[in-house]
Write a protein that holds these residues in place. Structure first.
Motif, PDB file in Angstrom:
ATOM      1  N   ASP A  10       0.821  -1.207   0.000  1.00 11.75           N
ATOM      2  CA  ASP A  10       0.000   0.000   0.000  1.00 11.75           C
ATOM      3  C   ASP A  10       0.858   1.260   0.000  1.00 11.75           C
ATOM      4  O   ASP A  10       0.435   2.309  -0.506  1.00 11.75           O
ATOM      5  CB  ASP A  10      -0.990  -0.001   1.166  1.00 11.75           C
ATOM      6  N   GLU A  11       2.072   1.164   0.531  1.00 14.26           N
ATOM      7  CA  GLU A  11       2.979   2.310   0.463  1.00 14.26           C
ATOM      8  C   GLU A  11       3.435   2.551  -0.971  1.00 14.26           C
ATOM      9  O   GLU A  11       3.485   3.701  -1.435  1.00 14.26           O
ATOM     10  CB  GLU A  11       4.193   2.063   1.363  1.00 14.26           C
ATOM     11  N   LEU A  12       3.747   1.494  -1.668  1.00 12.78           N
ATOM     12  CA  LEU A  12       4.129   1.632  -3.070  1.00 12.78           C
ATOM     13  C   LEU A  12       2.969   2.190  -3.885  1.00 12.78           C
ATOM     14  O   LEU A  12       3.169   3.069  -4.732  1.00 12.78           O
ATOM     15  CB  LEU A  12       4.571   0.275  -3.632  1.00 12.78           C
ATOM     16  N   GLN A  13       1.775   1.706  -3.612  1.00 15.84           N
ATOM     17  CA  GLN A  13       0.608   2.204  -4.342  1.00 15.84           C
ATOM     18  C   GLN A  13       0.374   3.690  -4.080  1.00 15.84           C
ATOM     19  O   GLN A  13       0.068   4.453  -4.995  1.00 15.84           O
ATOM     20  CB  GLN A  13      -0.622   1.386  -3.960  1.00 15.84           C
ATOM     21  N   GLY A  14       0.544   4.115  -2.826  1.00 12.74           N
ATOM     22  CA  GLY A  14       0.383   5.524  -2.502  1.00 12.74           C
ATOM     23  C   GLY A  14       1.412   6.387  -3.204  1.00 12.74           C
ATOM     24  O   GLY A  14       1.103   7.488  -3.694  1.00 12.74           O
ATOM     25  N   LEU A  15       2.632   5.902  -3.284  1.00 10.01           N
ATOM     26  CA  LEU A  15       3.691   6.621  -3.976  1.00 10.01           C
ATOM     27  C   LEU A  15       3.417   6.684  -5.476  1.00 10.01           C
ATOM     28  O   LEU A  15       3.664   7.706  -6.127  1.00 10.01           O
ATOM     29  CB  LEU A  15       5.025   5.934  -3.704  1.00 10.01           C
TER      30      LEU A  15
END
Length: 249
Positions: free
Chosen positions: A7-12
Motif C-alpha cells: 500500500d505504500e508503493l501504491q500511494g507513492l
C-alpha cells in the motif's frame, strides 16, 4: 523513505502519476506568448483537481506551485511575468504530496523551432538520467549512480552541475539519503537497499559546473554560464533494479 508494504508503493505511485501528468500537461501548453505564471496556473489547477499539494510551496514557502526555469535559469525558477519565446529552453519541475506521500519529477523542453545542438543536449540529458537509474538496485553503491553518469558525460564532452544532487523522497520532499551525487565522487560508501525511495536527476551541461544563487533568493544559474538540462524521476529500489513511479498514465 523505505517501502515495506504494497500500500505504500501504491500511494507513492498515485502521487507519482499526478506529478508526471502535470509536467506532461504543462509541457503541451508551452508556446510563444504564454507566461511562466500562466503555465504555473495550469500546474496548480491540475494538482488541485487531483487532491495534491505543491511540495515546494508547502515545505519551503516557494512562491509558486511549480518551478519553471527558462534559458539561463537552470533550477527553482519562480513563475511570473516572463513571456515564453520561440526557441526557449524551459525546465518544468513538479513535486507534490497526497495522503502523506511525496513524489518529484521534472524535464527540460524546447519551444519550437528546435535547435539541433540543443535537441542533442536534451536527448543526452534524458540518457544520463536513464544511465543513473540503471545503477539502482539492492546492495549497489549510491556512488555508482554519479560515477556512471560521469563516464557518459565525459565521453560526450559534457559537464555536470556538481552542487545539485539527487535525494531521498517519499514521506517528505527531501529526506535521507541526502546529497546523492550525480557526478563522480570518492569516499561515499553508502549502499542502496530494497525499498529505498529517491530521485535520480542529473543536470547535464555544455560547460556549467556549479549552480549559483540569483538575486531573488530562489532561482539558480549555471557558473560558468552555459546551457543546462535536467531530467528527473522518483524511483524505488528493488532486488531487480528500479521501479519508476513518476510515469504519466
Amino acid at each position: 523513505m523505505t517501502i515495506t508494504q504494497d500500500d505504500e508503493l501504491q500511494g507513492l505511485q498515485v502521487i507519482g502519476r499526478i506529478v508526471a501528468n502535470t509536467v506532461r500537461a504543462m509541457s503541451r501548453a508551452l508556446e510563444p506568448g504564454i507566461t511562466t505564471r500562466e503555465l504555473d496556473d495550469i500546474g496548480r489547477a491540475l494538482l488541485d483537481a487531483a487532491g495534491a499539494v505543491s511540495a515546494p510551496e508547502a515545505t519551503y514557502d516557494f512562491p509558486g506551485a511549480t518551478c519553471i526555469s527558462v534559458n539561463e535559469e537552470i533550477a527553482h525558477g519562480i513563475p511570473g511575468a516572463r513571456v515564453i519565446k520561440a526557441g526557449d529552453l524551459v525546465n518544468i519541475d513538479v513535486s507534490a504530496s497526497k495522503d502523506g506521500f511525496f513524489a518529484d519529477t521534472g524535464a527540460t523542453f524546447q519551444v519550437p523551432p528546435v535547435k539541433q545542438r540543443m535537441d542533442q543536449l536534451c536527448r543526452d540529458g534524458q540518457r544520463a538520467m536513464q544511465i543513473g537509474i540503471a545503477q539502482v538496485g539492492h546492495g549497489k553503491p549510491l556512488a555508482g549512480i554519479g560515477n556512471a553518469i560521469g563516464q557518459f558525460a565525459q565521453k560526450r564532452g559534457y559537464s555536470l552541475i556538481r552542487n545539485l544532487a539527487s535525494h531521498g523522497v517519499g514521506r517528505a520532499l527531501h529526506e535521507e539519503p541526502s546529497e546523492i551525487a550525480t557526478w563522480p565522487t570518492r569516499g561515499d560508501r553508502r549502499r542502496i537497499h530494497r525499498g529505498m525511495v529517491m530521485t535520480v536527476e542529473p543536470f547535464l551541461s555544455r560547460g556549467g559546473l556549479l549552480a549559483m544563487d540569483g538575486a531573488d533568493g530562489w532561482t539558480l544559474y549555471a557558473d560558468p554560464p552555459a546551457p543546462v538540462v535536467q531530467y528527473e524521476h522518483t524511483i524505488v529500489a528493488t532486488d531487480k533494479g528500479a521501479i519508476i513511479v513518476t510515469l504519466p498514465g
